[in-house]
Design a protein around this motif. Structure first.
Motif, PDB file in Angstrom:
ATOM      1  N   ALA A  17     -26.016 -21.375 -16.391  1.00 30.05           N
ATOM      2  CA  ALA A  17     -25.023 -20.933 -16.119  1.00 30.05           C
ATOM      3  C   ALA A  17     -25.886 -19.273 -16.925  1.00 30.05           C
ATOM      4  O   ALA A  17     -27.128 -19.392 -16.910  1.00 30.05           O
ATOM      5  N   ASN A  18     -24.922 -18.197 -16.790  1.00 35.40           N
ATOM      6  CA  ASN A  18     -25.181 -17.019 -16.407  1.00 35.40           C
ATOM      7  C   ASN A  18     -24.258 -16.062 -17.122  1.00 35.40           C
ATOM      8  O   ASN A  18     -23.072 -16.701 -17.479  1.00 35.40           O
ATOM      9  N   ALA A  19     -24.331 -15.081 -18.016  1.00 37.55           N
ATOM     10  CA  ALA A  19     -23.249 -14.169 -18.807  1.00 37.55           C
ATOM     11  C   ALA A  19     -22.994 -13.373 -17.886  1.00 37.55           C
ATOM     12  O   ALA A  19     -24.176 -12.983 -17.999  1.00 37.55           O
ATOM     13  N   ASP A  20     -21.690 -12.954 -17.566  1.00 41.96           N
ATOM     14  CA  ASP A  20     -21.176 -12.032 -17.299  1.00 41.96           C
ATOM     15  C   ASP A  20     -20.348 -11.083 -17.828  1.00 41.96           C
ATOM     16  O   ASP A  20     -19.054 -11.339 -18.172  1.00 41.96           O
ATOM     17  N   GLY A  21     -20.965 -10.374 -19.388  1.00 46.76           N
ATOM     18  CA  GLY A  21     -19.764 -10.606 -19.928  1.00 46.76           C
ATOM     19  C   GLY A  21     -19.400 -11.278 -21.248  1.00 46.76           C
ATOM     20  O   GLY A  21     -19.989 -12.041 -21.814  1.00 46.76           O
ATOM     21  N   THR A  22     -17.750 -11.319 -21.026  1.00 44.48           N
ATOM     22  CA  THR A  22     -17.209 -13.095 -21.838  1.00 44.48           C
ATOM     23  C   THR A  22     -17.066 -13.982 -20.735  1.00 44.48           C
ATOM     24  O   THR A  22     -16.162 -14.308 -21.643  1.00 44.48           O
ATOM     25  N   VAL A  23     -17.131 -12.963 -19.747  1.00 44.71           N
ATOM     26  CA  VAL A  23     -17.193 -14.613 -18.536  1.00 44.71           C
ATOM     27  C   VAL A  23     -18.231 -15.472 -18.628  1.00 44.71           C
ATOM     28  O   VAL A  23     -19.441 -14.536 -18.485  1.00 44.71           O
ATOM     29  N   LEU A  24     -18.466 -16.602 -18.702  1.00 41.10           N
ATOM     30  CA  LEU A  24     -19.482 -17.795 -18.662  1.00 41.10           C
ATOM     31  C   LEU A  24     -19.581 -18.624 -16.661  1.00 41.10           C
ATOM     32  O   LEU A  24     -18.386 -19.314 -16.460  1.00 41.10           O
ATOM     33  N   ASN A  25     -20.483 -18.110 -16.564  1.00 43.25           N
ATOM     34  CA  ASN A  25     -20.535 -18.484 -14.863  1.00 43.25           C
ATOM     35  C   ASN A  25     -21.728 -19.558 -15.112  1.00 43.25           C
ATOM     36  O   ASN A  25     -22.325 -19.551 -15.312  1.00 43.25           O
ATOM     37  N   SER A  26     -21.284 -20.492 -13.929  1.00 39.83           N
ATOM     38  CA  SER A  26     -22.076 -22.151 -13.556  1.00 39.83           C
ATOM     39  C   SER A  26     -22.427 -22.262 -11.673  1.00 39.83           C
ATOM     40  O   SER A  26     -22.124 -22.758 -11.538  1.00 39.83           O
ATOM     41  N   HIS A  27     -23.397 -21.467 -12.098  1.00 37.72           N
ATOM     42  CA  HIS A  27     -24.205 -20.369 -12.018  1.00 37.72           C
ATOM     43  C   HIS A  27     -23.822 -19.096 -11.451  1.00 37.72           C
ATOM     44  O   HIS A  27     -23.720 -19.747 -10.294  1.00 37.72           O
ATOM     45  N   GLY A  28     -23.735 -17.819 -11.176  1.00 35.96           N
ATOM     46  CA  GLY A  28     -23.630 -17.529 -10.010  1.00 35.96           C
ATOM     47  C   GLY A  28     -24.000 -16.979  -9.273  1.00 35.96           C
ATOM     48  O   GLY A  28     -24.017 -16.760  -8.318  1.00 35.96           O
ATOM     49  N   GLY A  29     -25.394 -17.601  -9.199  1.00 35.87           N
ATOM     50  CA  GLY A  29     -26.414 -17.331  -8.442  1.00 35.87           C
ATOM     51  C   GLY A  29     -26.643 -18.651  -7.626  1.00 35.87           C
ATOM     52  O   GLY A  29     -27.995 -18.840  -6.400  1.00 35.87           O
ATOM     53  N   LEU A  30     -26.624 -19.665  -8.112  1.00 32.20           N
ATOM     54  CA  LEU A  30     -25.726 -21.108  -7.022  1.00 32.20           C
ATOM     55  C   LEU A  30     -24.603 -21.520  -6.307  1.00 32.20           C
ATOM     56  O   LEU A  30     -23.777 -20.936  -6.691  1.00 32.20           O
ATOM     57  N   THR A  31     -24.990 -22.317  -5.465  1.00 32.13           N
ATOM     58  CA  THR A  31     -23.904 -22.681  -5.400  1.00 32.13           C
ATOM     59  C   THR A  31     -22.857 -23.462  -5.795  1.00 32.13           C
ATOM     60  O   THR A  31     -21.951 -24.055  -5.650  1.00 32.13           O
ATOM     61  N   TYR A  32     -23.735 -24.470  -6.744  1.00 35.58           N
ATOM     62  CA  TYR A  32     -23.145 -25.672  -7.303  1.00 35.58           C
ATOM     63  C   TYR A  32     -23.746 -25.628  -8.671  1.00 35.58           C
ATOM     64  O   TYR A  32     -25.054 -24.641  -8.630  1.00 35.58           O
ATOM     65  N   GLY A  33     -23.349 -26.113  -9.876  1.00 33.72           N
ATOM     66  CA  GLY A  33     -23.885 -26.372 -11.301  1.00 33.72           C
ATOM     67  C   GLY A  33     -23.083 -26.272 -12.901  1.00 33.72           C
ATOM     68  O   GLY A  33     -23.177 -25.343 -13.288  1.00 33.72           O
ATOM     69  N   GLY A  34     -22.511 -27.294 -12.459  1.00 35.94           N
ATOM     70  CA  GLY A  34     -21.281 -27.464 -13.449  1.00 35.94           C
ATOM     71  C   GLY A  34     -22.684 -28.739 -14.995  1.00 35.94           C
ATOM     72  O   GLY A  34     -23.622 -28.467 -14.161  1.00 35.94           O
ATOM     73  N   VAL A  35     -21.752 -29.039 -15.161  1.00 34.52           N
ATOM     74  CA  VAL A  35     -22.489 -30.294 -16.309  1.00 34.52           C
ATOM     75  C   VAL A  35     -23.787 -31.251 -15.548  1.00 34.52           C
ATOM     76  O   VAL A  35     -23.066 -31.669 -14.724  1.00 34.52           O
ATOM     77  N   VAL A  36     -24.698 -31.039 -15.480  1.00 36.18           N
ATOM     78  CA  VAL A  36     -25.820 -32.053 -15.154  1.00 36.18           C
ATOM     79  C   VAL A  36     -25.776 -33.288 -15.935  1.00 36.18           C
ATOM     80  O   VAL A  36     -26.409 -32.966 -17.581  1.00 36.18           O
ATOM     81  N   SER A  37     -25.573 -34.716 -15.997  1.00 37.51           N
ATOM     82  CA  SER A  37     -26.039 -35.628 -16.602  1.00 37.51           C
ATOM     83  C   SER A  37     -26.762 -37.048 -16.031  1.00 37.51           C
ATOM     84  O   SER A  37     -26.231 -36.791 -15.279  1.00 37.51           O
ATOM     85  N   GLY A  38     -26.892 -37.722 -17.568  1.00 29.79           N
ATOM     86  CA  GLY A  38     -27.333 -38.970 -16.688  1.00 29.79           C
ATOM     87  C   GLY A  38     -26.940 -40.326 -16.706  1.00 29.79           C
ATOM     88  O   GLY A  38     -25.202 -40.128 -17.016  1.00 29.79           O
ATOM     89  N   ALA A  39     -27.231 -41.215 -17.038  1.00 32.25           N
ATOM     90  CA  ALA A  39     -26.385 -42.072 -16.288  1.00 32.25           C
ATOM     91  C   ALA A  39     -25.391 -42.994 -17.365  1.00 32.25           C
ATOM     92  O   ALA A  39     -24.244 -43.511 -16.933  1.00 32.25           O
ATOM     93  N   LYS A  40     -26.037 -42.608 -18.530  1.00 29.45           N
ATOM     94  CA  LYS A  40     -24.981 -42.744 -19.675  1.00 29.45           C
ATOM     95  C   LYS A  40     -23.809 -42.529 -20.444  1.00 29.45           C
ATOM     96  O   LYS A  40     -23.259 -42.484 -20.436  1.00 29.45           O
TER      97      LYS A  40
END
Length: 313
Positions: free
Chosen positions: A61-84
């Motif tokens: 993620a990156n911050a843009d003022g009071t907005v959090l972008n996940s991520h502004g420089g990437l095509t995708y990038g939400g929460v990444v998790s493991g098998a559990k």
């Protein structure tokens, strides 16, 4: 369970990358060596999420003022998790994220979910958690993807291109001639689309040096002259076409058609998905029908890249 959210620091690079490699929906684009090549353009505010002291998930993620972008420089990038990761755990993760982000002064999150074709195991728990938190879908881009093990045949136009390429004696091979590729790509994008590559030649060479097995370039050559090229981001189960370039000579002689055929038949025949990328503009509202049709003639069909707006107020 006790969920803790903490902001990423440079000291977290090694555990971040180790977690990404073992995750069920992460790719090398989310590793720090890729993300940080343009760190000067974004105020990084990536997050690590722990359950009872053990790393459970990460979020580029990156911050843009009071907005959090996940991520502004990437095509995708939400929460990444493991098998559990489970649906119940993800709801707890989003509760903790909401508390952390509000306390940090954020009012909104622009969230780019990782498309399912990049999952090694089902990983849509975040989509459900976004729904539960009232997030709204604000952008849907259409990509064209080939299911490699069950792929559809080339359309007649692509079959004709393949015949022309064979008749012309084009040679397909992997190359590290980035300067030749970028000269071709820059000229094609400028002349045909009044655009430039997202990555400069210096940037792509840097990234290719960091990920030589992941960032690869394949060219169609005639007498050692590159007439067509594809730049591939190898994400494991899914192979993504980052750039396509072809000179007028390459277009006449089916250079791209022959490269795609070679990749599907020989280089990446054991993979699950071959993704050409999006064919939409204006935040997904406009479909470039001609571009989409060209990709579909290779046997590709539609997948979507989704973005959500999560209001924290």
């Amino acid at each position: 369970m006790t969920i803790e959210v903490r902001r990423y620091t440079a000291e977290d690079a090694s555990p971040w990358d180790a977690f990404l490699k073992a995750s069920k929906n992460g790719t090398f684009l989310l590793q720090r060596g890729f993300m940080d090549y343009h760190a000067d353009r974004f105020q990084d505010h990536s997050l690590l999420i722990f359950e009872d002291g053990r790393l459970l998930a990460v979020m580029p993620a990156n911050a843009d003022g009071t907005v959090l972008n996940s991520h502004g420089g990437l095509t995708y990038g939400g929460v990444v998790s493991g098998a559990k990761m489970s649906a119940e755990r993800m709801l707890a993760v989003f509760d903790a994220l909401a508390a952390y982000l509000r306390a940090a002064g954020f009012t909104e999150v622009n969230y780019k979910a990782v498309p399912y074709i990049y999952h090694s195991q089902p990983a849509d728990e975040d989509i459900y958690a976004l729904f539960r938190h009232g997030a709204q879908a604000v952008r849907t881009d259409v990509s064209a993807t080939i299911a490699i093990p069950h792929r559809l045949p080339f359309g007649s136009g692509k079959k004709d291109g393949l015949r022309k390429a064979r008749k012309a004696g084009l040679e397909i091979r992997e190359s590290t001639g980035w300067s030749a590729c970028w000269a071709l790509l820059t000229r094609v994008l400028g002349d045909r689309h009044n655009a430039r590559p997202v990555h400069s030649e210096t940037e792509i060479q840097l990234l290719a040096s960091r990920f030589p097995d992941r960032i690869r370039m394949f060219g169609a050559f005639e007498s050692d002259q590159m007439v067509s090229a594809l730049v591939i981001f190898d994400c494991g189960r899914t192979v993504h076409v980052q750039y396509i370039a072809s000179s007028e000579q390459g277009r006449r002689k089916g250079g791209v058609d022959m490269i795609v055929h070679h990749l599907l038949e020989e280089v990446f025949a054991d993979r699950a998905w071959f993704d050409f990328g999006i064919s939409t503009t204006d935040q997904g509202r406009e479909l470039n029908a001609g571009l989409a049709k060209q990709k579909e003639m290779f046997g590709a069909r539609s997948t979507v890249y989704q973005q959500f707006r999560w209001q924290l107020a």
